[in-house]
Structure formats: structure tokens, C-alpha cells
Write an enzyme that holds these catalytic residues in place. Structure first.
Site, PDB file in Angstrom:
ATOM      1  N   CYS A 101      46.700  45.885  38.600  1.00 57.81           N
ATOM      2  CA  CYS A 101      45.889  46.261  37.449  1.00 57.81           C
ATOM      3  C   CYS A 101      46.320  47.624  36.881  1.00 57.81           C
ATOM      4  O   CYS A 101      47.345  47.714  36.213  1.00 57.81           O
ATOM      5  CB  CYS A 101      44.415  46.230  37.839  1.00 57.81           C
ATOM      6  SG  CYS A 101      43.274  46.238  36.431  1.00 57.81           S
ATOM      7  N   HIS A 152      43.914  41.353  40.739  1.00 51.18           N
ATOM      8  CA  HIS A 152      43.663  42.086  41.984  1.00 51.18           C
ATOM      9  C   HIS A 152      43.777  41.168  43.209  1.00 51.18           C
ATOM     10  O   HIS A 152      42.753  40.733  43.747  1.00 51.18           O
ATOM     11  CB  HIS A 152      42.268  42.707  41.960  1.00 51.18           C
ATOM     12  CG  HIS A 152      42.129  43.914  41.101  1.00 51.18           C
ATOM     13  ND1 HIS A 152      42.488  45.180  41.522  1.00 51.18           N
ATOM     14  CD2 HIS A 152      41.672  44.054  39.828  1.00 51.18           C
ATOM     15  CE1 HIS A 152      42.246  46.050  40.559  1.00 51.18           C
ATOM     16  NE2 HIS A 152      41.751  45.388  39.512  1.00 51.18           N
ATOM     17  N   GLU A 175      44.262  42.000  46.096  1.00 54.17           N
ATOM     18  CA  GLU A 175      43.698  42.713  47.249  1.00 54.17           C
ATOM     19  C   GLU A 175      42.188  42.555  47.365  1.00 54.17           C
ATOM     20  O   GLU A 175      41.622  42.846  48.424  1.00 54.17           O
ATOM     21  CB  GLU A 175      44.057  44.201  47.184  1.00 54.17           C
ATOM     22  CG  GLU A 175      43.275  45.039  46.189  1.00 54.17           C
ATOM     23  CD  GLU A 175      43.783  44.976  44.763  1.00 54.17           C
ATOM     24  OE1 GLU A 175      43.347  45.799  43.942  1.00 54.17           O
ATOM     25  OE2 GLU A 175      44.629  44.092  44.459  1.00 54.17           O
TER      26      GLU A 175
END
Length: 287
Positions: free
Chosen positions: A105, A199, A201
Site C-alpha cells: 500500500c 495488504h 500482511e
């Protein structure tokens, strides 16, 4: 030998502390935990370039890491405030170090601007919750960053800004209807960055916490009709995080294993480690 990572936090002190209070970890700490889940022996240092006077690694310090990872951020890069300019300068130093780098991002946006690209607000509006129908480009279909991803997939996402001018040395690897640059490789001065606008993660639990703190945005921008609708959506994500076998909730929100299974959701990070960090550690004589 254990892999050494530098995790560069994109947020200001107040924003990262607010995230820690809500979730239990700062975004950089959460990202480090994902790296260590993929690579249990990994050693992760954290850097906070948004902070004035932060102790940041010099050129030799950056070169000493096996991989560098950039987190997301609440900032807008076109504001060009000092806390943002420090991050752009640090990314230019990362390129010069030629250390393998990856970002999510904000990380992709900083990497693009540091390579003389540009980032602006997306005229299509915010992408929040999940980036839907992500599709590898022709280049992305055979690129190791997206190895294992299907022809169409979804991923956790929350952003208003996007890369609007692609820098020289950039290859777009994935797109969708909201943002034409959803994954990219950028090469500058011999340094190469891999990044995504979404994202990988974020667990569903972390995403739920973030959206819970942004319920007003969900309502004001029309994603949910009422605060109760927003709270219900967040509750569903939290329940799915605790029990990914909740087929009813997965069906209701159109989520499949690319999101629900952590190994699949974090695939780009795993690919970065497997295809960039480990091979380049060996090539640089660090094995």
C-alpha cells in the site's frame, strides 16, 4: 544463518500507538510477526522515519540487511510534509543499497514516488475491506511475486490514493477495476522493489480492528448504511478470523481460500523471501 529484515513503519507515532492500543501491536510489529511466521528464525529491526530525529540506518546499515519491508500508512504522500519527505529519501537510499525491498500500500506509493512516479487520490474513490477481482497482467502472470496466485483473486485492502504516474523502470504486475497499479516491480539504480497496493500482511482480525476504527468512513462513504451495519460487518470478519470454517460468513462476504488461508493470503511476502531475499543473500556471500 537467520535472515535479517528492516521493517520501515510508515505511520507517525500517534497513529502507530493508536493501532497498538486497538490491536496490541504497531503495524511494523505486526508485519514483523508475519515475516517471522513465514521465516521463524528471522531477525527484524524496526525503523520510524516519520519521527523527527529518528535513528535511521545509513548506507552501510541498509546494505547489511537481507530484506527491507515497508508498511502501510495513514499519510497522503502528495502532502510532502517533512515526515513524508524523510520516507521518500530513505526509499531512495534503499534503492541505492540494492537490498531486496518489498512494500504494501503506502510502501508501493513511496517506492513509486522515490523513483519519480506520482501518487494521487483515486477518482474512483476508496478501496476498503478487500481489493476484488485482482488480475495479473501479462507480465505478472509469469512473475515470481505472484507465483501461485490464480487468474483472479481478492486481498485485504484499504486505501484512497493510488499510483497515477508509473515511473520509468516500473512493470505493472496486477490490476483491477479500482486501481490499474495493484502490484508492481520498480527498478532504480540497480535496486529492485516489489510491491502491492493491497495488504497481504493483514489477517482478518487486524483488518476488522482497522475497519472498526473507521466505521464512520464506512457509513459516510456509502459502504454501509448505518453504524450498526458497519459493526455487523466488523463482527463477521472477527468471527471468520477466529473460525475460518464459518462457511456461512465466507459465502456472505464472497471470501475464499486466497483470503482465509494465511499461507495463501501472505503469498507475495513468502514469494519475496523465497525469490529475492534468500537467493540474493546467497549471491551477496551471506549464506
Amino acid at each position: 544463518m537467520a535472515l535479517r529484515f528492516l521493517v520501515i513503519e510508515g505511520n507517525t507515532q500517534g497513529a502507530r500507538q493508536a493501532h497498538r492500543e486497538a490491536y496490541g501491536l504497531m503495524p511494523s510489529e505486526s508485519y514483523a510477526a508475519v515475516l517471522q511466521d513465514i521465516e521463524p528464525d528471522a531477525i527484524c529491526d524496526l525503523a520510524f522515519p516519520a519521527d523527527e530525529g529518528a535513528n535511521l540506518p545509513d548506507a552501510a546499515g541498509l546494505e547489511s540487511y537481507d530484506g527491507i519491508v515497508l508498511t502501510g500508512s495513514h499519510l497522503n504522500i502528495y502532502d510532502r510534509t517533512p515526515d513524508i519527505l524523510r520516507q521518500i529519501d530513505l526509499m531512495r537510499a534503499v534503492y541505492a543499497s540494492r537490498t531486496p525491498s518489498f512494500g504494501s500500500c503506502w510502501g508501493l506509493q513511496v517506492a513509486a514516488v522515490a523513483a519519480d512516479g506520482d501518487v494521487r487520490q483515486n477518482p474512483a474513490g476508496r478501496e476498503i475491506g478487500f481489493a476484488r477481482r485482482l488480475m495479473p497482467t501479462e507480465a505478472g502472470a509469469s512473475h515470481p511475486l505472484l507465483a501461485g496466485r490464480p487468474a483472479v483473486y481478492d486481498a485485504p485492502a484499504i486505501h484512497l490514493d493510488m499510483v497515477t504516474t508509473v515511473p520509468a523502470g516500473c512493470t505493472i504486475l496486477a490490476s483491477n477495476a479500482v486501481s490499474p497499479v495493484q502490484a508492481a516491480e520498480i527498478t532504480v539504480n540497480g535496486g529492485t522493489f516489489w510491491g502491492v497496493q493491497y495488504h497481504p500482511e493483514f489477517s482478518l482480525g487486524e483488518l476488522a480492528v482497522i475497519l472498526g476504527r473507521r466505521s464512520k468512513i464506512l457509513v459516510d462513504e456509502g459502504f454501509c448504511r448505518t453504524p450498526d451495519d458497519a459493526a455487523s460487518y466488523v463482527a463477521d470478519l472477527t468471527a471468520l478470523h477466529k473460525n475460518r470454517d464459518r462457511f456461512d460468513l465466507a459465502w456472505r462476504h464472497g471470501l475464499d481460500t486466497e483470503v482465509l488461508e494465511s499461507e495463501r493470503r501472505t503469498r507475495e511476502i513468502g514469494n519475496f523471501i523465497a525469490h529475492r531475499v534468500r537467493p540474493e543473500k546467497s549471491a551477496r556471500g551471506r549464506a
